[in-house]
Design an enzyme around this catalytic site. Structure first.
Site, PDB file in Angstrom:
ATOM      1  N   GLU A 191      14.318 -23.989  14.470  1.00 24.84           N
ATOM      2  CA  GLU A 191      13.460 -23.399  15.342  1.00 24.84           C
ATOM      3  C   GLU A 191      13.867 -21.854  15.128  1.00 24.84           C
ATOM      4  O   GLU A 191      13.144 -21.126  15.775  1.00 24.84           O
ATOM      5  CB  GLU A 191      13.643 -23.738  16.676  1.00 24.84           C
ATOM      6  N   PHE A 295       7.707 -20.645  15.338  1.00 27.01           N
ATOM      7  CA  PHE A 295       8.215 -20.777  14.252  1.00 27.01           C
ATOM      8  C   PHE A 295       8.905 -22.434  14.173  1.00 27.01           C
ATOM      9  O   PHE A 295       9.743 -22.708  15.262  1.00 27.01           O
ATOM     10  CB  PHE A 295       9.149 -20.136  13.647  1.00 27.01           C
ATOM     11  N   ASP A 381     -13.602   2.343  -2.669  1.00 25.62           N
ATOM     12  CA  ASP A 381     -13.090   1.679  -1.717  1.00 25.62           C
ATOM     13  C   ASP A 381     -14.127   0.498  -1.178  1.00 25.62           C
ATOM     14  O   ASP A 381     -15.024   0.089  -1.972  1.00 25.62           O
ATOM     15  CB  ASP A 381     -12.896   2.617  -0.118  1.00 25.62           C
ATOM     16  N   ASP A 382     -14.015  -0.081   0.104  1.00 28.35           N
ATOM     17  CA  ASP A 382     -14.580  -1.147   0.473  1.00 28.35           C
ATOM     18  C   ASP A 382     -16.147  -1.015   0.257  1.00 28.35           C
ATOM     19  O   ASP A 382     -16.807   0.042   0.272  1.00 28.35           O
ATOM     20  CB  ASP A 382     -14.598  -1.031   1.942  1.00 28.35           C
ATOM     21  N   TRP A 492      -5.119  -2.685  -1.596  1.00 23.98           N
ATOM     22  CA  TRP A 492      -4.803  -4.177  -1.195  1.00 23.98           C
ATOM     23  C   TRP A 492      -4.860  -4.158   0.211  1.00 23.98           C
ATOM     24  O   TRP A 492      -3.546  -3.844   0.872  1.00 23.98           O
ATOM     25  CB  TRP A 492      -3.727  -4.908  -1.635  1.00 23.98           C
ATOM     26  N   ASP A 493      -6.081  -4.432   0.965  1.00 25.77           N
ATOM     27  CA  ASP A 493      -5.949  -4.257   2.401  1.00 25.77           C
ATOM     28  C   ASP A 493      -5.827  -5.484   3.125  1.00 25.77           C
ATOM     29  O   ASP A 493      -5.802  -6.556   2.702  1.00 25.77           O
ATOM     30  CB  ASP A 493      -7.596  -3.335   2.722  1.00 25.77           C
ATOM     31  N   CYS A 541      -2.104  -1.567   1.964  1.00 29.88           N
ATOM     32  CA  CYS A 541      -2.748  -1.251   2.844  1.00 29.88           C
ATOM     33  C   CYS A 541      -3.099  -2.466   4.095  1.00 29.88           C
ATOM     34  O   CYS A 541      -2.988  -3.283   3.859  1.00 29.88           O
ATOM     35  CB  CYS A 541      -4.123  -0.632   2.362  1.00 29.88           C
ATOM     36  N   SER A 542      -3.094  -1.675   5.456  1.00 29.42           N
ATOM     37  CA  SER A 542      -3.398  -2.843   6.457  1.00 29.42           C
ATOM     38  C   SER A 542      -3.993  -2.076   7.590  1.00 29.42           C
ATOM     39  O   SER A 542      -3.474  -1.652   8.255  1.00 29.42           O
ATOM     40  CB  SER A 542      -2.163  -3.582   6.638  1.00 29.42           C
ATOM     41  N   ASP A 549       6.270  -2.265   4.825  1.00 33.25           N
ATOM     42  CA  ASP A 549       7.646  -3.012   5.017  1.00 33.25           C
ATOM     43  C   ASP A 549       8.188  -3.123   3.555  1.00 33.25           C
ATOM     44  O   ASP A 549       7.368  -3.009   2.359  1.00 33.25           O
ATOM     45  CB  ASP A 549       7.486  -4.322   5.568  1.00 33.25           C
ATOM     46  N   GLU A 629     -12.810  26.687  -1.208  1.00 35.39           N
ATOM     47  CA  GLU A 629     -11.965  25.349  -1.041  1.00 35.39           C
ATOM     48  C   GLU A 629     -11.773  24.569  -2.433  1.00 35.39           C
ATOM     49  O   GLU A 629     -10.542  24.254  -2.543  1.00 35.39           O
ATOM     50  CB  GLU A 629     -12.549  24.380  -0.215  1.00 35.39           C
TER      51      GLU A 629
HETATM   52  C1  DGJ Z   1      -8.974   0.003   6.184  1.00 39.41           C
HETATM   53  C2  DGJ Z   1      -8.307   1.126   5.402  1.00 39.41           C
HETATM   54  O1  DGJ Z   1      -7.170   1.419   5.776  1.00 39.41           O
HETATM   55  C3  DGJ Z   1      -9.179   2.044   4.921  1.00 39.41           C
HETATM   56  O2  DGJ Z   1      -8.687   3.069   4.187  1.00 39.41           O
HETATM   57  C4  DGJ Z   1     -10.509   1.544   4.214  1.00 39.41           C
HETATM   58  O3  DGJ Z   1      -9.976   1.081   2.952  1.00 39.41           O
HETATM   59  C5  DGJ Z   1     -11.189   0.439   5.116  1.00 39.41           C
HETATM   60  N1  DGJ Z   1     -10.121  -0.507   5.544  1.00 39.41           N
HETATM   61  C6  DGJ Z   1     -12.102  -0.231   4.427  1.00 39.41           C
HETATM   62  O4  DGJ Z   1     -12.869  -1.066   4.999  1.00 39.41           O
END
Ligand code: DGJ
Length: 745
Positions: A191, A295, A381-382, A492-493, A541-542, A549, A629
């Site tokens: 546990e 857990f 990106d996305d 990698w999100d 990325c998250s 981490d 700029e």
């Molecule tokens: C969250 C990421 O942190 C952003 O930079 C971007 O990639 C979006 N997601 C895309 O959905």
């Protein structure tokens, strides 16, 4: 040898009463360049923690005083020695239910329903080198490392625990983990299995922890530890924006540059818990590991469970020194070796420039404009795959949407390469949209409670990465995209917390394994991709820095620090992140002004200087820049090339104390040989007729003479460190300055 075991019989040679005694009792000393970690196997086989701190040559067992405390019971064999209690003795891996009422390291239920665990020493081995963990990230091998494995056993329930200590002398680091094995005939249910448990017999501590939220991660907060239990952790299936798996115990008088500091960093990206208990006697116990809430891991006879690693370090010279120890370790022994020396490309990311609204022509125009300013990589990106024009659909369908793009990915990537740029692509591998072909085909591949509607977040569900067929499918679909075009980088999100953590592939009694099995599947996918594409740079990325981490850093040498790209907000986020993690791991970009998250206006120079304290890049529409700029960005790129090595490999110092009310933030990088340094300064509150800011530098050679770039001034390291540098003529909103110092003699 950095690990020694001195048998008690040897230490007691002069004692006539003990000479006949045959015992395995003895002292373990684990030494690094500056620290000593000492334990003792006592005559009952209990593994006591004696000391962690500045190196000494002594047997530190004199620190343990037996004291009869009411309501602290005695093990049966010690019933006549009332001062001997597991409730008050400092221990290395405390069990539950056998007289220690503090937070435990291991909790286990045996077949007869008993919840007690009492581990005693059996044997140990000391070796050089190690093979690394299987299936989990780990701190890599160094030339001088040694490994101690102490085998503990509870004979009543047949539970064996191998405590693993890896000593990294040069880095002043000790890495702990535990392998828990069922040596009995009946199943055991685990546990709780912590990675580390450290008892500090003496000392009054503050704890520095890193809390936050989406768009404001790793805010450093220092709190005085009260009596009782203080804990931080995540039950979101991810290490989280909310509580980072890193804490520092600090002497109440410690500062950035003075005093005892102990760090504990869990190398894990899933649920985690850091517990600090100040007990009745004033001792402090630190326990860190996978979060026990939810857990439950069944160990059939002969099966084993490996915990993640916990990285411990001690500094007697405050937080900056502790940070250097973690930074060096992460740069040298956590991230993949090839990224230690290879410069990371300066990238431009399409997200804040276009969000979901793009086609190949637009992306190519961005690339051409960016290349003209010297930017080295375009990241799409996305939005390039499946049906994905907003965040409501498409995840899981990793097939290029050629209709939207207007061409195959290969063609786009070739055109970008023809401009002299690298090319990168966004993925969110562990997720699936309800509106996707993958979900329509395999609804059971998403984590979800039976008979309940799923909790949605950003319109998406989480794939059950604990199922091998899911990992295979995602691996193969990512490979198809990566093989069909020239792609040097993947972002990698991971854009939601995990709720409904129920796996259709596990029986009811094993649902407590789903969250950790999810992490094992994710790590396996990362392992397979990094092995198949050894030169692919993966940026973690998250939703910004929700999985920042040491576990992710093992696979991804850099992680997008936050979705908040406002430079003023970034000061707090990047500062908090810097306590444990090197700037070479922190994705930081110059974005547009006014900022998309806060609407705040800042100068391009300020945005540049702050993003430079990270893996530098841009996140704006280059077509909207003025000529002025563009010229400034060209200059930023030149500066970046000039300072990249110093920033990535130098020692990083925070030059202001936490929460001391300064109207500015300042930090500096000093090369390891102290021959050059870069000081960055940002005024966060300009006051009319205010005091001139004076910043005392760190880490220079006191007797060396440094030239301040762009001036004729030569000043000694001692003057710069004690007298400081002054920043007059500060005016406007969030002005920033940078000073480069070169040692001239
Ligand atoms: C969250 C990421 O942190 C952003 O930079 C971007 O990639 C979006 N997601 C895309 O959905």
């Amino acid at each position: 040898m950095n690990i020694r075991f001195l048998e008690e019989s040897e230490t007691q040679k002069g004692n006539p009463e003990k000479t006949e005694q045959k015992t395995t009792a003895g002292i373990f000393s684990l030494e690094t360049a500056h620290t000593l970690y000492q334990m003792k196997v006592d005559e009952q086989g209990v593994l006591l923690h004696l000391y962690y701190g500045q190196k000494t040559d002594e047997d530190m067992s004199y620190r343990v005083c037996l004291f009869d405390r009411g309501f602290s019971g005695n093990p049966y064999e010690m019933r006549l020695t009332r001062g001997y209690s597991l409730d008050t003795l400092p221990q290395e891996y405390a069990g539950r239910g056998v007289g220690d009422f503090r937070v435990s390291a291991v909790e286990c239920v045996s077949a007869n329903g008993s919840r007690s665990t009492d581990l005693r020493y059996v044997s140990h081995t000391i070796e050089k080198g190690h093979a690394g963990l299987t299936g989990l990230p780990y701190v890599r091998e160094s030339d001088d490392m040694e490994v101690l494995v102490i085998t503990m056993r509870d004979p009543v329930i047949g539970l064996r625990v191998d405590l693993n200590y890896r000593v990294y002398p040069a880095q002043d680091i000790i890495v702990r983990s535990a392998n828990v094995i069922n040596e009995g005939d009946m199943p055991l249910v685990l546990e709780k299995a912590a990675s580390a448990c450290v008892d500090f017999l003496y000392g009054n501590f503050d704890v520095l922890h890193f809390h936050g939220r989406h768009c404001m991660e790793r805010v450093a907060e220092r709190v005085r530890l009260p009596k009782g239990i203080t804990s931080f952790g995540s039950r979101r299936g991810m290490s989280s924006h909310h509580h980072n798996p890193f804490v520092v115990l600090m002497d109440r008088h410690a500062t950035e540059n003075t005093g005892d500091c102990y760090g504990c960093m869990l190398m894990y990206s899933g649920n985690h818990l850091e517990e600090l208990e100040v007990d009745q006697t004033g001792s402090t116990r630190l326990v860190s590991g996978i979060h026990p809430d939810g857990f439950r891991w069944t160990l059939e006879a002969g099966e084993a469970f490996q915990t993640p690693e916990a990285i411990l370090s001690y500094s007697r010279a405050g937080l900056n020194q502790l940070s250097h120890q973690y930074h060096d370790l992460i740069r040298d022994l956590v991230i993949d070796q090839k990224w230690q020396t290879q410069a990371r490309p300066v990238l431009i990311n399409s997200w804040e420039a276009a969000y979901f609204d793009f086609d190949a022509d637009k992306i190519l125009r961005f690339a051409a404009a960016a290349r003209e300013m010297g930017i080295e990589m375009l990241v799409l990106d996305d939005g390039w795959f499946g049906k994905r024009d907003d965040d409501s659909s498409g995840l899981g369908d990793w097939v290029v949407n050629e209709k939207k793009l207007g061409c195959p990915m290969k063609e786009l990537s070739e055109k970008i390469h023809a401009l002299g740029m690298h090319f990168g692509l966004w993925f969110e591998p562990e997720m699936v949209s309800e509106d996707s072909d993958l979900y329509r085909l395999h609804p059971d591949w998403a984590l979800c409670d039976p008979d309940r509607k799923p909790i949605l977040s950003r319109n998406q569900l989480v794939l059950d990465m604990g199922r091998p067929e899911v990992v295979d499918y995602i691996f193969e679909s990512m490979c198809r995209v990566l093989d069909a075009a020239r792609i040097e980088y993947v972002k990698w999100d991971f854009n939601r917390s995990i709720a409904n953590c129920y796996s259709g592939a596990l029986p009811p009694e094993r649902q407590g394994e789903a969250a950790h099995r999810f992490m094992l599947g994710t790590y396996e996918l990362l392992e397979r991709l990094t092995s198949r594409y050894p030169s692919l740079l993966i940026e973690g990325c998250s939703g910004g820095g929700g999985r920042f981490d040491a576990g992710m850093l093992f696979y991804c040498p850099q992680i997008w620090c936050s979705d908040d790209t406002d430079p003023v907000e970034r000061l707090e986020i990047q500062r908090g992140t810097s306590y444990g993690y090197p700037v070479s791991a922190m994705g930081a970009h110059v974005s547009a002004s006014p900022n998309h998250q806060t609407g705040r206006r800042t100068a391009l120079s300020t945005r540049g200087i702050i993003a430079q304290a990270g893996t530098f890049g841009y996140e704006l529409n280059p077509e909207k820049l003025t000529d002025e700029e563009k010229t400034e960005i060209r200059q930023q790129m030149e500066d970046q090339h000039r300072y990249a090595d110093l920033i990535a490999h130098g020692d990083y110092y925070r030059l202001t104390e936490m929460d001391d009310g300064d109207d500015y933030e300042a930090w500096m990088f000093v090369s390891k040989d102290q021959s050059e340094a870069l000081v960055s300064f940002v005024m966060t509150h300009v006051r009319a007729n205010g005091q001139v800011p004076c910043v005392r530098l760190q880490g220079l050679r006191p007797n060396g003479k440094y030239q301040l770039d762009g001036t004729e001034k030569h000043l000694s390291g001692a003057a710069l460190m004690h007298g400081g540098v002054v920043f007059p003529d500060i005016y406007g909103d969030y002005p920033a300055k940078q000073i480069y110092l070169k040692l001239i003699k």
